[in-house]
Design an enzyme around this catalytic site. Structure first.
Site, PDB file in Angstrom:
ATOM      1  N   ASP A 198       0.815  -1.212   0.000  1.00 51.23           N
ATOM      2  CA  ASP A 198       0.000   0.000   0.000  1.00 51.23           C
ATOM      3  C   ASP A 198       0.854   1.269   0.000  1.00 51.23           C
ATOM      4  O   ASP A 198       0.453   2.293  -0.545  1.00 51.23           O
ATOM      5  CB  ASP A 198      -0.928   0.004   1.214  1.00 51.23           C
ATOM      6  CG  ASP A 198      -2.114  -0.941   1.039  1.00 51.23           C
ATOM      7  OD1 ASP A 198      -2.359  -1.372  -0.105  1.00 51.23           O
ATOM      8  OD2 ASP A 198      -2.794  -1.238   2.036  1.00 51.23           O
ATOM      9  N   GLY A 199       2.057   1.207   0.605  1.00 48.84           N
ATOM     10  CA  GLY A 199       2.941   2.363   0.588  1.00 48.84           C
ATOM     11  C   GLY A 199       3.365   2.733  -0.824  1.00 48.84           C
ATOM     12  O   GLY A 199       3.402   3.915  -1.191  1.00 48.84           O
TER      13      GLY A 199
ATOM     14  N   ASN B  36      -5.789   8.389   1.902  1.00 44.08           N
ATOM     15  CA  ASN B  36      -6.210   7.674   3.104  1.00 44.08           C
ATOM     16  C   ASN B  36      -6.610   8.613   4.229  1.00 44.08           C
ATOM     17  O   ASN B  36      -7.747   8.619   4.657  1.00 44.08           O
ATOM     18  CB  ASN B  36      -5.094   6.738   3.587  1.00 44.08           C
ATOM     19  CG  ASN B  36      -5.088   5.411   2.862  1.00 44.08           C
ATOM     20  OD1 ASN B  36      -6.018   5.082   2.140  1.00 44.08           O
ATOM     21  ND2 ASN B  36      -4.035   4.645   3.072  1.00 44.08           N
TER      22      ASN B  36
ATOM     23  N   THR C   6      -9.616   1.565   6.510  1.00 43.13           N
ATOM     24  CA  THR C   6      -8.947   0.289   6.809  1.00 43.13           C
ATOM     25  C   THR C   6      -7.444   0.483   7.025  1.00 43.13           C
ATOM     26  O   THR C   6      -6.706  -0.495   7.099  1.00 43.13           O
ATOM     27  CB  THR C   6      -9.162  -0.721   5.660  1.00 43.13           C
ATOM     28  OG1 THR C   6      -8.763  -0.132   4.417  1.00 43.13           O
ATOM     29  CG2 THR C   6     -10.628  -1.129   5.568  1.00 43.13           C
TER      30      THR C   6
ATOM     31  N   TYR D  60      -4.704   3.719   8.842  1.00 45.33           N
ATOM     32  CA  TYR D  60      -4.348   4.297  10.137  1.00 45.33           C
ATOM     33  C   TYR D  60      -5.593   4.532  11.001  1.00 45.33           C
ATOM     34  O   TYR D  60      -5.594   4.280  12.217  1.00 45.33           O
ATOM     35  CB  TYR D  60      -3.578   5.600   9.900  1.00 45.33           C
ATOM     36  CG  TYR D  60      -2.904   6.212  11.104  1.00 45.33           C
ATOM     37  CD1 TYR D  60      -2.905   5.595  12.356  1.00 45.33           C
ATOM     38  CD2 TYR D  60      -2.242   7.430  10.979  1.00 45.33           C
ATOM     39  CE1 TYR D  60      -2.271   6.166  13.444  1.00 45.33           C
ATOM     40  CE2 TYR D  60      -1.605   8.013  12.067  1.00 45.33           C
ATOM     41  CZ  TYR D  60      -1.630   7.382  13.296  1.00 45.33           C
ATOM     42  OH  TYR D  60      -0.998   7.958  14.372  1.00 45.33           O
ATOM     43  N   ALA D  61      -6.670   5.004  10.392  1.00 39.86           N
ATOM     44  CA  ALA D  61      -7.898   5.274  11.144  1.00 39.86           C
ATOM     45  C   ALA D  61      -8.435   4.008  11.797  1.00 39.86           C
ATOM     46  O   ALA D  61      -8.974   4.043  12.910  1.00 39.86           O
ATOM     47  CB  ALA D  61      -8.952   5.891  10.224  1.00 39.86           C
TER      48      ALA D  61
ATOM     49  N   SER E 223      -6.562   1.487  12.841  1.00 38.83           N
ATOM     50  CA  SER E 223      -5.684   1.223  13.980  1.00 38.83           C
ATOM     51  C   SER E 223      -5.999   2.126  15.161  1.00 38.83           C
ATOM     52  O   SER E 223      -5.779   1.757  16.313  1.00 38.83           O
ATOM     53  CB  SER E 223      -4.217   1.405  13.569  1.00 38.83           C
ATOM     54  OG  SER E 223      -3.864   0.525  12.529  1.00 38.83           O
TER      55      SER E 223
END
Length: 295
Positions: free
Chosen positions: A63-64, A138, A179, A181-182, A184
């Site tokens: 994803d990065g 994101n 799905t 950072y948010a 997490s």
């Protein structure tokens, strides 16, 4: 001539080999194949305008890498198709073992294009001077600049005060980012076709610190409180801007979406089950016996 931009995570040998194989297949079919100068091979193009005039951007990595490729695809309005070499790879469409069929789908034009909501973000000084602007696919994350100090924030939606607390940070997320950072930070998972924006406190020291879902037309203002409390804005973990004390971050729906190519007809629910390995069976699906009975 049809053209494709390939963006690859070149620090892994197997990825560079796979990207080279895809480039060979595309060139054999008459494509102009472009790669960034840092990614080697094919027709080397400068980063600025790398995707202009291309038909598709093929991404090899996690994803990065996909988020890096979005920096080139978004301004050109070109769809992106990811081949996942990462851990979860929510943004990717295909796996490495399916590369031949993936390239064939590109050659035949057999893919649908989804438009994903983005965020436009501005950082302003206390008196309103705009210091910087950025965007995110994101999330835009307001974070403390030093780990020793808590970050004091005030949040307003559409000009109306809503929240005020100390925290490690606050995330403004798109449904696509729900799905990432948010998630997490305790935010909800939102289907990417839902028209909404998310506000997710990160480790807030408050009795009320629930994630909030707001209208896509809403404007979210995050104000830093205190004369000696600077912060940092991070967009997709790739682009960062310093926020001065009492500075403000304004987040709104992005004017330009990111376009993602899909070659499979998986629903988002199926992706969730696969990527997170969710249990879709329970003890009740066994032999039909009532587990409360002991006879």
């Amino acid at each position: 001539m049809r053209a494709a931009l390939i963006v690859a995570h070149t620090t892994r040998y197997e990825i560079t080999c796979m990207a080279a194989d895809a480039a060979t297949q595309l060139r054999a079919a008459g494509f102009e194949v472009r790669m960034l100068a840092c990614d080697t091979a094919a027709t080397v193009v400068p980063d600025q305008g790398a995707a202009d005039g291309a038909e598709i951007v093929l991404v090899f990595g996690g994803d990065g890498t996909f988020l890096r490729a979005a920096e080139f695809a978004r301004p050109a309005g070109v769809p992106m198709l990811g081949v996942n070499f990462g851990h979860v790879g929510f943004l990717a469409e295909s796996d490495p073992e399916a590369l031949p069929s993936t390239v064939k789908a590109v050659l035949d034009g057999r893919y649908e294009v989804e438009e994903r909501t983005t965020l436009d973000v501005e950082v302003s000084a206390q008196h309103g001077t705009v210091l910087a602007s950025s965007w995110a696919l994101n999330e835009a994350s307001v974070e403390k600049s030093t780990r020793e100090r808590i970050l004091e924030l005030a949040v307003a939606v559409d000009g109306r005060p809503l929240l005020r607390f100390g925290c490690d940070g606050l995330l403004c997320s798109t449904p696509t980012g729900s799905t990432a950072y948010a998630y997490s930070a305790g935010g909800p998972i939102v289907w990417p076709n839902v028209d909404a924006l998310l506000v997710v406190p990160n480790a807030a020291h408050a009795l009320f610190a629930r994630p909030i879902v707001v209208s896509p037309q809403s404007v979210i203002d995050v104000q830093l409180l205190g004369d000696d409390h600077p912060g940092v804005l991070a967009c997709d973990g790739r682009r960062s801007v310093d926020i001065p004390p009492r500075g403000r971050v304004r987040v709104r729906r992005g004017a330009q979406p990111v376009r993602i190519a899909r070659i499979h007809d998986w629903s988002f629910g199926e992706r969730l089950v696969t990527k997170f390995q969710l249990p879709v069976r329970s003890f009740r699906d066994g032999d039909g016996a009532d587990p409360r009975r002991n006879d």
